[in-house]
Each structure stands twice: as structure tokens, then as C-alpha cells.
Design a protein around this motif. Structure first.
Motif, PDB file in Angstrom:
ATOM      1  N   PHE A  26       0.834  -1.205   0.000  1.00 21.30           N
ATOM      2  CA  PHE A  26       0.000   0.000   0.000  1.00 21.30           C
ATOM      3  C   PHE A  26       0.867   1.254   0.000  1.00 21.30           C
ATOM      4  CE2 PHE A  26      -2.303   3.301   2.467  1.00 21.30           C
ATOM      5  CZ  PHE A  26      -3.352   3.516   1.583  1.00 21.30           C
ATOM      6  N   VAL A  30       0.944   4.319  -2.708  1.00 20.02           N
ATOM      7  CA  VAL A  30       0.848   5.744  -2.339  1.00 20.02           C
ATOM      8  C   VAL A  30       2.009   6.515  -2.956  1.00 20.02           C
ATOM      9  CG1 VAL A  30       0.913   7.393  -0.419  1.00 20.02           C
ATOM     10  CG2 VAL A  30      -0.429   5.301  -0.211  1.00 20.02           C
ATOM     11  N   GLN A  34       0.730   9.314  -5.598  1.00 20.08           N
ATOM     12  CA  GLN A  34       0.363  10.571  -4.931  1.00 20.08           C
ATOM     13  C   GLN A  34       0.627  11.793  -5.821  1.00 20.08           C
ATOM     14  OE1 GLN A  34       2.521  10.881  -1.245  1.00 20.08           O
ATOM     15  NE2 GLN A  34       4.515  10.978  -2.199  1.00 20.08           N
ATOM     16  N   GLY A  35       1.773  11.809  -6.503  1.00 17.95           N
ATOM     17  CA  GLY A  35       2.110  12.945  -7.364  1.00 17.95           C
ATOM     18  C   GLY A  35       1.142  13.080  -8.523  1.00 17.95           C
ATOM     19  N   ILE A  38      -2.403  14.107  -7.217  1.00 16.55           N
ATOM     20  CA  ILE A  38      -2.467  15.502  -6.730  1.00 16.55           C
ATOM     21  C   ILE A  38      -2.377  16.462  -7.920  1.00 16.55           C
ATOM     22  CG2 ILE A  38      -1.167  17.264  -5.427  1.00 16.55           C
ATOM     23  CD1 ILE A  38      -0.714  15.113  -3.288  1.00 16.55           C
ATOM     24  N   ARG A  48      -4.273  23.309  -4.777  1.00 12.40           N
ATOM     25  CA  ARG A  48      -3.420  22.180  -4.383  1.00 12.40           C
ATOM     26  C   ARG A  48      -3.765  21.652  -2.988  1.00 12.40           C
ATOM     27  NH1 ARG A  48       1.037  21.446  -1.516  1.00 12.40           N
ATOM     28  NH2 ARG A  48       1.209  23.653  -1.055  1.00 12.40           N
ATOM     29  N   GLU A  52      -4.875  17.818  -2.046  1.00  9.19           N
ATOM     30  CA  GLU A  52      -4.207  16.876  -1.136  1.00  9.19           C
ATOM     31  C   GLU A  52      -5.232  16.174  -0.246  1.00  9.19           C
ATOM     32  OE1 GLU A  52      -0.848  18.236   1.045  1.00  9.19           O
ATOM     33  OE2 GLU A  52       0.321  18.608  -0.761  1.00  9.19           O
ATOM     34  N   GLN A  56      -5.889  12.239  -0.361  1.00 11.72           N
ATOM     35  CA  GLN A  56      -5.801  11.452   0.888  1.00 11.72           C
ATOM     36  C   GLN A  56      -7.055  10.585   1.051  1.00 11.72           C
ATOM     37  OE1 GLN A  56      -4.187  13.203   4.502  1.00 11.72           O
ATOM     38  NE2 GLN A  56      -5.942  12.446   5.625  1.00 11.72           N
ATOM     39  N   LEU A  60      -7.488   6.518   1.224  1.00 12.60           N
ATOM     40  CA  LEU A  60      -8.211   5.871   2.331  1.00 12.60           C
ATOM     41  C   LEU A  60      -9.326   4.975   1.799  1.00 12.60           C
ATOM     42  CD1 LEU A  60      -8.453   8.798   4.924  1.00 12.60           C
ATOM     43  CD2 LEU A  60      -7.059   6.752   5.092  1.00 12.60           C
TER      44      LEU A  60
ATOM     45  N   VAL B  61       4.055  18.110  -3.809  1.00 12.26           N
ATOM     46  CA  VAL B  61       3.299  17.361  -2.803  1.00 12.26           C
ATOM     47  C   VAL B  61       3.892  17.709  -1.446  1.00 12.26           C
ATOM     48  CG1 VAL B  61       2.612  15.068  -2.022  1.00 12.26           C
ATOM     49  CG2 VAL B  61       2.962  15.505  -4.463  1.00 12.26           C
ATOM     50  N   SER B  62       3.028  17.961  -0.501  1.00  7.22           N
ATOM     51  CA  SER B  62       3.492  18.293   0.850  1.00  7.22           C
ATOM     52  C   SER B  62       4.366  17.155   1.399  1.00  7.22           C
ATOM     53  CB  SER B  62       2.277  18.508   1.745  1.00  7.22           C
ATOM     54  OG  SER B  62       2.643  18.344   3.079  1.00  7.22           O
ATOM     55  N   PHE B  65       2.554  14.654   3.474  1.00  7.42           N
ATOM     56  CA  PHE B  65       1.380  13.977   2.913  1.00  7.42           C
ATOM     57  C   PHE B  65       1.326  12.497   3.320  1.00  7.42           C
ATOM     58  CE2 PHE B  65      -0.770  11.489  -0.331  1.00  7.42           C
ATOM     59  CZ  PHE B  65      -2.003  12.104  -0.348  1.00  7.42           C
ATOM     60  N   THR B  66       2.410  11.780   3.053  1.00  6.69           N
ATOM     61  CA  THR B  66       2.423  10.340   3.340  1.00  6.69           C
ATOM     62  C   THR B  66       2.276  10.089   4.841  1.00  6.69           C
ATOM     63  OG1 THR B  66       3.960  10.152   1.502  1.00  6.69           O
ATOM     64  CG2 THR B  66       3.658   8.190   2.837  1.00  6.69           C
ATOM     65  N   GLN B  68       0.825  11.980   7.076  1.00  6.58           N
ATOM     66  CA  GLN B  68      -0.557  12.231   7.509  1.00  6.58           C
ATOM     67  C   GLN B  68      -1.492  11.101   7.070  1.00  6.58           C
ATOM     68  OE1 GLN B  68      -1.229  16.098   5.824  1.00  6.58           O
ATOM     69  NE2 GLN B  68      -0.754  17.148   7.741  1.00  6.58           N
ATOM     70  N   LEU B  69      -1.248  10.642   5.841  1.00  8.34           N
ATOM     71  CA  LEU B  69      -2.095   9.574   5.315  1.00  8.34           C
ATOM     72  C   LEU B  69      -1.957   8.305   6.161  1.00  8.34           C
ATOM     73  CD1 LEU B  69      -3.927   8.363   3.074  1.00  8.34           C
ATOM     74  CD2 LEU B  69      -1.842   7.801   1.841  1.00  8.34           C
ATOM     75  N   MET B  70      -0.716   7.931   6.466  1.00  6.39           N
ATOM     76  CA  MET B  70      -0.498   6.707   7.229  1.00  6.39           C
ATOM     77  C   MET B  70      -1.032   6.847   8.656  1.00  6.39           C
ATOM     78  SD  MET B  70       0.514   4.956   4.811  1.00  6.39           S
ATOM     79  CE  MET B  70       0.596   3.395   5.611  1.00  6.39           C
ATOM     80  N   GLU B  72      -3.715   8.562   9.354  1.00  8.00           N
ATOM     81  CA  GLU B  72      -5.161   8.352   9.180  1.00  8.00           C
ATOM     82  C   GLU B  72      -5.482   6.863   9.060  1.00  8.00           C
ATOM     83  OE1 GLU B  72      -7.966  10.264   9.183  1.00  8.00           O
ATOM     84  OE2 GLU B  72      -6.649  11.810   9.968  1.00  8.00           O
TER      85      GLU B  72
END
Lengths: 192, 202
Positions: A26, A30, A34-35, A38, A48, A52, A56, A60, B61-62, B65-66, B68-70, B72
């Protein structure tokens, strides 16, 4: 930190491993998407930060519904579809919010455009300036043109894949891409 | 062979670039482009636009990001685990139950402390009170006299009924030694015919 052994795995292998509770698969998904996502959602919404949040939520949903994925479609199509649907929902929400904020505004009040803090135009090089102008024109397009232009010309996805992601016929996608490009060209005529 | 218009060229241009057109159609468009300045510009601008779009830089990308995602994901996983008080049959109708309870408490409170609803004597007196409000000139004793009238009429009816019952009882034959039954006649339900049911008598 993703597992280096998973770098060469296809998306379908990764999701299969993830379905068997391999969390590192997983994480690799991601890192891989992710890039792209986004970028897609950010260009679609022209925001932006919200992009994000939406991406996210997309991951999920992938996490929660991992067992719903069947290998009849490409994984990229599946994840882009989820992100696209969430982005369109957000656009509808924004549209409704704007409608009410405009209707509640008094006659004398002026409609100020909130500057996009993420783009400092003065610091851009000439090439970037052209790109920003193009992006601004894309942002003015109707959503159904905007999404195909981003997916085709920015993300470089195939027409077939766009057709599956958006669930519209292939001919419609081609026609929308063509009309969208023509519209941008007309808007930019003489500006560049 | 019809001449190609600029609009047709623009519509077919994407297919032309993708190489999806048949050779004859492609040749027609090529011929038109050679002669038309507008369509030459259009082709050039379209190529430039695609070039610009392809070179569009990716949005940043912040770096969190990863992370925060993980976080969650972890929170979601923890939420999946059953809490210790899971035996309590609550959550599904929690909102509904709470709402009902609040409504019940408010209802009781309202009934208990609302002076109009809680004081029964004032309700008993209300007909007089309303009459007083509507027709202040009418005496309060008026309703009482109406009740007396009704009561007298009731007594008369009761006496009449008693008389009729007596009549019936008198007309009934002696039950001892007889097996006749009483049947009311059509013209006067109080008058009865004697019908003998004894086997030996006519």
C-alpha cells in the motif's frame, strides 16, 4: 519508507499483495500515485491544498475497499476513477457554495478574486509564465473539457483509459479533447 | 470532391495528428493546409499548446502527505477494533433514542410547570369563564337551571319505563306449570302474545 523490492512490481501485483494484508505494498502504491493524483485533482480544482485532502481520501478509500478491486480493470483506471469522482463532488460543492455566497452578497459589494498563494508569477521564468497562462485558461474551461485535457495532455493517459476513467465513449473523449484544445487556443490567441 | 473548410480542418485536426484518418482524407486536409494561412497558424499553435501542456510541471506534494495519510490509516485501523464497552447495544439508534429521551423530558417538564395544563380546576370552571367572556350579561346560574331541566326530563322517562316494565310483568303468565313464552307484537312492542309450547295444549 517503501520496500525497494516492490519498486519493479506492477500495480496489479501491488494491490494483490495489499489485498493479502501487505501494508508495504500500500505504501508503494501511495508513493507511486500521490504525485499523479495531486497533479490531476489540483489542476482540475485549481487548488493544491484541497487536492491533497481529496487524494488522501482517495487512498483511504482504496485502503478500505481493497477487496472490491477486481483485476478486470487496470488499477490506475480504478484509482483515477475514485479521485475523479471525489474531485467532481468537490467541484459541485464549490459551485453550490459560490452560488449561495453570490446570492447573499449585496449589490454594492465587489467580487474579489482570491489570489492563488501557491503561484508567485513574478518569480516565474518566461516559460513558466506561458504555462501558467495556459493553466489559467484550462481552469476557465467547463469541467468536462478540463478533465480530458489534463488527463490527456498533462498526464499523458491514453484515450482508452480516459474513456474508462470518465465512463464516457471513446469518441466523446476525442471530441472533447479536440474542442477543449481549440477553445484554449482561441483564448490564448495573441497573448503568447 | 468538395473543398475543405477551415472549420472542418479544425474538427478533423486531432484525428489528423493521431494518424486516424484514411489516406484520401489526410491528403485533402494536407492540401487545404498548404493553401490556407489560418489553418497553418492553427496547426502550429496546436502543436505549441500540446508542447506547453506536456511540459507542465507537477504540483508539489506536501512532505507530510504520506505521514498524515499513514496516520489516518492507523487511526482507521484502531477504529475498526472493538471497544471494551462493545456489549452495550447502543450506537445505531443512539441519535434517535437521545432525541426521544430529550423530547420526553421536555414534555414532562412542560406538562408539570405549564399553569394552564396542570391546574385541573380552572378547566372545570372554563365553560362559565368562557361564557362570562363572550356574554358578560348572562347569569352564572343559567347552566345550573339547564341541568335541572334535563334532570327532570330524565326522571319522567325513567318513571314511564318502569310503568311499562310493570305492565309486561303483569301480562306475563304464571311461569309455574306453563311452558309458554312471550313474543312482542309488531304494533306495540310492549304488548306480548302468549305462545304455548307445551306439547299437550293447542
Amino acid at each position: 519508507m517503501t520496500n525497494p523490492l516492490l519498486k519493479d512490481c506492477s500495480d496489479e501485483v501491488l494491490i494483490s499483495r495489499f489485498q493479502n494484508d501487505d501494508l508495504s505494498a500500500f505504501e508503494e502504491i501511495v508513493a507511486r500515485y500521490q504525485g499523479q493524483l495531486i497533479n490531476f485533482v489540483g489542476r482540475l480544482l485549481n487548488d493544491r491544498i484541497t487536492a491533497e485532502d481529496i487524494v488522501q481520501e482517495t487512498f483511504l478509500r482504496v485502503y478500505r475497499n481493497k477487496h472490491r478491486y477486481k483485476e478486470i480493470a487496470k488499477f490506475s483506471t480504478w484509482i483515477y476513477t475514485i479521485a475523479g469522482n471525489l474531485a467532481r463532488t468537490e467541484l459541485r460543492r464549490l459551485k453550490i457554495r459560490n452560488f449561495f455566497s453570490i446570492s447573499q452578497r449585496g449589490e454594492g459589494e465587489k467580487d474579489y478574486e482570491i489570489p492563488d498563494g501557491s503561484i508567485d508569477v513574478e518569480r516565474q521564468t518566461e516559460g513558466n509564465l506561458v504555462q501558467e497562462m495556459v493553466m489559467k485558461e484550462i481552469a476557465k474551461l467547463p469541467v468536462y473539457f478540463r478533465e480530458v485535457i489534463i488527463l490527456r495532455d498533462v498526464q499523458d493517459l491514453s484515450y482508452e483509459e480516459i474513456s474508462k476513467i470518465l465512463n464516457v465513449p471513446l469518441g466523446t473523449v476525442k471530441s472533447r479533447v479536440n474542442r477543449g484544445r481549440t477553445q484554449i487556443q482561441k483564448q490564448l490567441k495573441g497573448k503568447i | 470532391m468538395s473543398a475543405v473548410r477551415c472549420e472542418d480542418f479544425e474538427k478533423a485536426f486531432a484525428g489528423f495528428i493521431r494518424g486516424e484518418l484514411d489516406p484520401a482524407e489526410k491528403a485533402r486536409l494536407e492540401a487545404h493546409r498548404r493553401e490556407c494561412r489560418h489553418c497553418q497558424d492553427f496547426s502550429r499553435e496546436a502543436s505549441e499548446l500540446r508542447e506547453v501542456l506536456h511540459q507542465t510541471p507537477e504540483l508539489e506534494v506536501s512532505p507530510y502527505f504520506t505521514h498524515q495519510l499513514m496516520r489516518e490509516v492507523k487511526r482507521m485501523e484502531q477504529g475498526k477494533q472493538k471497544p471494551e464497552w462493545d456489549w452495550f447495544p447502543l450506537p445505531r439508534f443512539a441519535a434517535l433514542t437521545t432525541g426521544f429521551a430529550v423530547a420526553l423530558v421536555l414534555g414532562i417538564f412542560f406538562l408539570r410547570f405549564n399553569p394552564q395544563m396542570s391546574s385541573t380546576p380552572s378547566m372545570v370552571q372554563s365553560p362559565g369563564t368562557i361564557e362570562d367572556r363572550i356574554q358578560p350579561g348572562i347569569e352564572r346560574s343559567a347552566p345550573k337551571s339547564a341541568v335541572n331541566q334535563t334532570s327532570g326530563r330524565f326522571d319522567e322517562l325513567f318513571a314511564e319505563t318502569e310503568t311499562r316494565v310493570d305492565t309486561i310483568e303483569h301480562r306475563l303468565p304464571e311461569r309455574a306449570g306453563s311452558s309458554s313464552i312471550a313474543i312482542p307484537t309488531d304494533d306495540d312492542p310492549w304488548r306480548i302474545n302468549q305462545v304455548s309450547t307445551s306439547s299437550g295444549e293447542p
